[in-house]
Design an enzyme around this catalytic site. Structure first.
Site, mmCIF file in Angstrom:
data_model
loop_
_atom_site.group_PDB
_atom_site.id
_atom_site.type_symbol
_atom_site.label_atom_id
_atom_site.label_comp_id
_atom_site.label_asym_id
_atom_site.label_seq_id
_atom_site.Cartn_x
_atom_site.Cartn_y
_atom_site.Cartn_z
ATOM 1 C CG HIS A 63 37.367 28.168 43.044
ATOM 2 N ND1 HIS A 63 38.348 27.362 43.357
ATOM 3 C CD2 HIS A 63 36.209 27.324 42.916
ATOM 4 C CE1 HIS A 63 37.810 26.091 43.745
ATOM 5 N NE2 HIS A 63 36.580 25.863 43.360
ATOM 6 N N GLY A 107 34.682 33.665 40.951
ATOM 7 C CA GLY A 107 33.431 32.850 41.552
ATOM 8 C C GLY A 107 32.802 33.689 42.817
ATOM 9 C CE1 TYR A 137 32.458 30.842 37.488
ATOM 10 C CE2 TYR A 137 30.173 30.521 37.297
ATOM 11 C CZ TYR A 137 31.379 30.949 37.934
ATOM 12 O OH TYR A 137 31.048 31.465 39.282
HETATM 13 O O1 YXS Z 1 52.324 35.309 46.193
HETATM 14 P P1 YXS Z 1 51.481 34.979 47.488
HETATM 15 O O2 YXS Z 1 51.720 33.639 47.799
HETATM 16 O O3 YXS Z 1 51.213 36.003 48.638
HETATM 17 O O4 YXS Z 1 50.132 34.929 47.056
HETATM 18 C C1 YXS Z 1 49.313 36.044 46.455
HETATM 19 C C2 YXS Z 1 48.313 35.264 45.456
HETATM 20 O O5 YXS Z 1 49.043 34.441 44.425
HETATM 21 C C3 YXS Z 1 47.177 34.977 45.963
HETATM 22 N N1 YXS Z 1 46.070 34.940 45.424
HETATM 23 C C4 YXS Z 1 45.344 33.706 45.072
HETATM 24 N N2 YXS Z 1 45.497 32.601 45.638
HETATM 25 C C5 YXS Z 1 44.501 31.673 45.340
HETATM 26 N N3 YXS Z 1 43.508 31.900 44.534
HETATM 27 C C6 YXS Z 1 43.227 33.211 44.068
HETATM 28 N N4 YXS Z 1 41.969 33.380 43.586
HETATM 29 C C7 YXS Z 1 44.118 34.224 44.578
HETATM 30 N N5 YXS Z 1 44.343 35.457 44.325
HETATM 31 C C8 YXS Z 1 45.383 35.971 44.915
HETATM 32 O O6 YXS Z 1 47.329 35.830 47.204
HETATM 33 C C9 YXS Z 1 48.271 36.556 47.276
HETATM 34 C C10 YXS Z 1 48.022 38.123 47.450
HETATM 35 O O7 YXS Z 1 47.903 38.265 45.985
HETATM 36 P P2 YXS Z 1 48.508 39.425 45.193
HETATM 37 O O8 YXS Z 1 49.927 39.726 45.412
HETATM 38 O O9 YXS Z 1 48.125 39.251 43.780
HETATM 39 O O10 YXS Z 1 47.671 40.729 45.833
HETATM 40 P P3 YXS Z 1 47.381 41.895 45.221
HETATM 41 O O11 YXS Z 1 46.603 42.878 46.391
HETATM 42 O O12 YXS Z 1 48.178 42.703 44.285
HETATM 43 O O13 YXS Z 1 46.102 41.611 44.076
HETATM 44 C C11 YXS Z 1 44.714 41.020 44.380
HETATM 45 C C12 YXS Z 1 43.937 40.580 43.333
HETATM 46 C C13 YXS Z 1 43.014 39.729 43.842
HETATM 47 C C14 YXS Z 1 43.803 41.685 42.356
HETATM 48 C C15 YXS Z 1 44.994 39.598 42.729
HETATM 49 O O14 YXS Z 1 45.264 38.675 43.694
HETATM 50 C C16 YXS Z 1 44.302 38.761 41.570
HETATM 51 O O15 YXS Z 1 44.082 39.304 40.385
HETATM 52 N N6 YXS Z 1 43.889 37.520 41.798
HETATM 53 C C17 YXS Z 1 43.220 36.676 40.913
HETATM 54 C C18 YXS Z 1 41.534 37.212 41.026
HETATM 55 C C19 YXS Z 1 41.094 36.044 40.066
HETATM 56 O O16 YXS Z 1 41.259 36.014 38.573
HETATM 57 N N7 YXS Z 1 40.267 35.273 40.454
HETATM 58 C C20 YXS Z 1 39.651 34.081 39.824
HETATM 59 C C21 YXS Z 1 39.948 32.825 40.663
HETATM 60 S S1 YXS Z 1 39.361 31.481 39.616
HETATM 61 C C22 YXS Z 1 37.485 31.551 39.944
HETATM 62 O O17 YXS Z 1 37.245 32.470 40.881
HETATM 63 C C23 YXS Z 1 36.595 30.763 39.065
HETATM 64 C C24 YXS Z 1 36.914 29.257 38.968
HETATM 65 S S2 YXS Z 1 36.498 31.598 37.612
HETATM 66 O O18 YXS Z 1 37.641 31.791 36.971
HETATM 67 O O19 YXS Z 1 35.620 30.600 36.543
HETATM 68 O O20 YXS Z 1 35.653 32.844 37.632
#
Ligand code: YXS
Length: 258
Positions: A63, A107, A137
């Protein structure tokens, strides 16, 4: 630039996630997936493949955190775009295969698990992360996870919020096939062709029968209200605000359980 690439090859449609920001599931991206599904339904395609860009390190970061409300509103309501696309996939009248490469987060794991089958590259992982962000969730989301995975792996994924390998997820029955990355596309195409050769009417009926039966969970109104009150405790909490704030400020959250 389109946030998804929709392609048709014979009776098989392919929807490729194409958002530069690690395919974070924004409302706009999810709406484009929904439109592609609607168009493919009108073309009576027989199988849909949902994938990321070839060679993606991240299938989807889940998400879009920046779109999670922090004003005391339930962040994952019935009409949240992610909830809508999960239902659209489950109701789509032909099989949808999630073809996974890279890491899948939050998500996006439910998005993949709402598909009918998952084929994953050996080096892919899934991490279900509400506990990492302080997110409550929602009920149908948890139920969707429970439909495809047993309690032990679901509890480990939810309680640790850590990535789990595709191999372990296949051993747990969540993923259908794990293949070498270089074989992912050809294997998935072959699997899709096996379905194309069967009766589309029977597949449509079987898919809907299985959806109805898998969703048949007795829950009392009291039980539903208890779950909703627990979820409100979370999205009204300081921890929820802290989880979102910490992510956006790129720092580790400090949760205090209130
Ligand atoms: O700094 P910039 O502007 O380049 O942005 C970065 C990150 O902030 C952004 N980004 C996201 N923006 C919004 N929503 C996200 N879920 C998200 N994930 C990342 O994308 C740019 C590149 O990210 P970066 O620098 O971290 O890339 P990376 O290659 O080092 O790492 C990729 C990931 C995916 C491992 C890392 O970005 C990460 O851990 N992202 C968050 C994953 C996560 O926790 N997702 C859950 C979102 S909440 C959701 O899905 C549900 C509501 S729940 O939580 O209930 O499951």
């Amino acid at each position: 630039m389109s946030l998804v690439i929709a392609e048709v090859n014979g009776a098989i449609g392919t929807i490729t996630l194409n958002r530069p920001k690690v395919n974070a599931l924004s409302g706009e991206l999810l709406e484009e997936i929904a439109s592609a599904l609607t168009e493919m339904k009108a073309q009576n395609l027989r199988v849909i493949i949902l994938r990321a860009q070839r060679g993606a390190k991240v299938f989807s970061a889940g998400h879009d955190v920046a779109e999670l409300p922090t004003n005391g509103r339930d962040p994952l309501t019935y009409n949240d775009p992610l909830r809508q696309i999960v239902r659209a996939i489950q109701l789509h009248p032909c099989p949808v295969i999630a073809m996974i490469e890279g890491s899948v987060w939050g998500g996006a794991c439910e998005l993949a698990m709402s598909c009918d089958l998952i084929v994953a590259a050996q080096n892919s992982t899934m991490a279900i992360t509400p506990a990492r962000l302080g997110v409550p969730y929602n009920l149908s989301g948890i139920l969707n996870l429970m439909k495809v995975a047993g309690m032990p792996i679901i509890k480990e994924m939810l309680f640790t919020a850590r990535p789990v390998t595709a191999q372990r997820l296949m051993e747990s029955g969540v993923i259908n096939h794990v293949v070498p990355p270089e074989e992912l596309e050809s294997f998935t195409q072959q699997l899709a062709m096996q379905m194309v050769e069967t009766s589309p009417l029977v597949l449509r009926i079987l898919k809907e029968e299985l959806r109805v039966l898998a969703s048949a969970h007795p829950i009392t109104p009291d039980g539903y209200e208890r779950i909703q009150s627990l979820r409100r405790e979370v999205y009204d909490s300081e921890d929820y605000q802290e989880g979102i704030r910490a992510f956006l400020e790129k720092r580790k959250p400090e949760f205090h359980g209130r």
